[in-house]
Design a protein around this motif. Structure first.
Motif: not given
Length: 600
Positions: A380-394, A404-407
């Motif tokens: 979320r922080e990086k999206r607010n900085e203008g990045f496109i964060v399509r995928i994330l995770g551990e 747009p899933s958060c889980v």
């Protein structure tokens, strides 16, 4: 009142089985745990009331398929009815399902202990943004709950919360549950289409799924799922996959019948692999992909048919995540090669193979502390900085979170692989070839010689960067330490490490090409590079090893678990070098044990 519960942003957990045995499959939670559930529900009601300024907010309640979940839910429903809350009870529901549906409510409570043993259970909380509470808000909720336990009339108050005078209200909640469950399934299916396609526009979604169905005509694909009695057995998996013209076979699909260990690591993926082997031998060559979710159905790792070995093979967690990151970044490029400021958010112990994959697509990698909430908030922080964060995770745990899933969601994980297999080269009306996403990856990563039109998932996996990484479910990934203050343990580790480093410098260079190191710490969403202070409390600590040119070649990592009473360690080494990984991990363990004995 004692609670003996781990309270973290990722969830509150303890052994809820009345016996106190973490492997107890009984449904009884006992009087004390019943009281705790009532007070937990009240704390969240108060929190939502304060946040929304509503006296009667709408709260969605659901649970995974653990045997203790029913009695926990009963206690929470009664406590919320005491406060006249509008309850939408979903019964057994997958974590991504309740989180997608709760966007229509004011908040949700989800009863689950994720991958923990069957006697455990826990609670996750969220509002209506599709994810769990961020760390600062989760801390406020935990403090309110702990303060309730310290009051003189704690137990009498819990009894009052549970003393339901109007049984019709409780019966109504249960009666309405079936309808709310249908709505949740419908909401989730609609939402997962957005997750998979990356667009909310229905026309574009239809075009994507039409393309998928057309591809499957020429490259049939069938998916096998070992439900292991999880919440996903009552979710969208079977119907949705088949609507996409893919085959689907489920085993252990009765909710609550958990037939083997819950964590979806290679040692538990063997049941799914056996079913795939059986289908292949009985004449179903399309059975190429399989998965197993954990009990709440948010995490899922995969199995694939390896035609070179003539058998189904589990994919290690770090490799599953790497595969998904490559697929989704390539998918973004396939949709629009001019997309800028791509980024991926991961946890600290995610393998460095992610940096290699992201470099191909000019994507940044940002790292935070272990914990789904930390990674989601970092994104979320990086999206607010203008990045496109399509995928994330551990990456250390496998599975992925696709915006747009958060889980985490195993359906999103599976469909990342489906995209790789199904979106192949096509020829447009002008006779030009539009490369499929695997072909794109091969070309951009300098491996076009490895591309062939009839590629398989085995071919895809062989193009991923090679690393040797400790699996989180391995016994050697957990260390028994006695030191309560983990920050002081790290300080002692720092001192001993530096002594060892000075003594072993030449040996490390000659044996492992290690010429230098850098300490990196993570707390929440903050990563500190070149850290001189190794005491960062319960956060993550990484020692990154570098070669003579300053390039990373390996790392060792440590952190006390936030959801279990264990201390976790991990090693990641560039290349197919399992002996180096084992040696460096053993060195880390030895240094930590020495540090622990000096402080015990």
């Amino acid at each position: 009142m004692e609670h003996n519960m781990i309270l973290s942003a990722s969830g509150w957990r303890k052994v809820f089985a009345e016996s106190g045995d973490q492997f107890d499959s009984g449904e009884n939670i006992g009087e004390t745990n019943t009281f705790l559930c009532a007070l937990i529900a009240e704390s969240f009601v108060n929190y939502v009331q304060n946040k929304t300024r509503k006296t009667k907010p709408v709260i969605v309640l659901g649970r995974d398929s653990r045997p203790t979940g029913n009695q926990m839910a009963t206690a929470m429903i009664k406590a919320m009815l005491y406060h006249k809350v509008k309850i939408q009870y979903l019964g057994i529901t997958a974590a991504p399902e309740i989180m997608a549906y709760s966007k229509n409510a004011d908040g949700f409570i989800y009863i689950s202990a994720s991958h923990n043993p069957i006697g455990h259970n826990g609670i996750k909380f969220g509002m209506n943004d599709g994810g769990v509470l961020e760390a600062s808000q989760a801390k406020l909720l935990a403090e309110d709950f702990k303060s309730k336990l310290l009051t003189v009339n704690c137990q009498p108050h819990a009894e009052e919360l549970l003393n339901l005078t109007d049984e019709k209200k409780y019966a109504k909640v249960l009666t309405e549950s079936k309808e709310f469950k249908k709505l949740a399934v419908s909401s989730y299916e609609k939402f997962i289409k957005t997750v998979i396609t990356g667009t909310e526009k229905e026309k574009q979604q239809e075009e994507f799924f039409s393309l998928l169905k057309e591809c499957v005509k020429y490259n049939p694909l069938s998916i096998v799922c070992d439900m292991n009695g999880s919440a996903r057995s009552l979710s969208i998996d079977s119907s949705f996959v088949q609507k996409c013209s893919l085959g689907f076979t489920a085993i252990n699909a009765k909710p609550g019948e958990i037939v083997h260990e819950i964590i979806p690591e290679p040692e538990n993926l063997v049941w799914c692999a056996e079913k795939m082997n059986e289908l292949q031998k009985s004449g179903n060559p399309a059975a190429l992909l399989g998965y197993m979710p954990d009990c709440d159905g948010d995490r899922g790792n995969m199995v694939y048919w390896n035609e070179k070995q003539d058998k189904a093979v589990p994919i290690a967690a770090q490799e599953v995540f790497a595969l998904c990151v490559m697929a989704e970044l390539a998918f973004e490029y396939w949709k629009n090669p001019k997309t800028k400021k791509l980024a991926v958010a991961v946890n600290c112990p995610t393998s460095m193979r992610i940096e290699e994959i992201c470099k191909v697509f000019d994507a940044k990698v940002f790292r935070g502390e272990v914990g789904e909430a930390n990674v989601v908030n970092l994104a979320r922080e990086k999206r607010n900085e203008g990045f496109i964060v399509r995928i994330l995770g551990e990456g250390s745990n496998g599975g992925n979170i696709t915006w747009p899933s958060c889980v985490r969601d195993p359906v999103a994980t599976v469909f990342a692989a489906v995209k790789l297999l199904c979106i192949r080269d096509t020829v447009n009306k002008k006779g030009r070839v539009q490369e499929g996403i695997f072909h794109l990856w091969c070309r951009l990563s300098g491996q076009e010689n490895k591309y062939k039109p009839d590629f398989t998932l085995s071919d895809v996996i062989e193009t991923l960067p090679k690393y040797s990484t400790t699996g989180v479910s391995e016994k050697r990934a957990v260390l028994d330490v006695k030191t309560e203050d983990k920050g002081h343990l790290k300080l002692r580790f720092q001192k001993i490490f530096m002594q060892e480093w000075n003594a072993r410098k030449q040996e490390l260079l000659e044996k492992y090409s290690i010429a230098g190191y850098e300490c990196i710490t993570t707390n929440g969403t903050k990563e500190t590079r070149n850290a001189t202070e190794w005491n960062n409390g319960n956060g993550g600590l990484k020692v990154l090893f570098k070669d003579k040119s300053g390039n990373p070649v390996a790392f060792i990592w440590m952190r006390p678990s936030g959801t279990e009473k264990v201390f976790r360690v991990l090693c990641d080494v560039k290349g197919d070098r399992p002996q180096t990984e084992a040696s460096l991990l053993e060195w880390e363990r030895a240094l930590l044990q020495k540090a622990d004995s000096n402080l015990a």
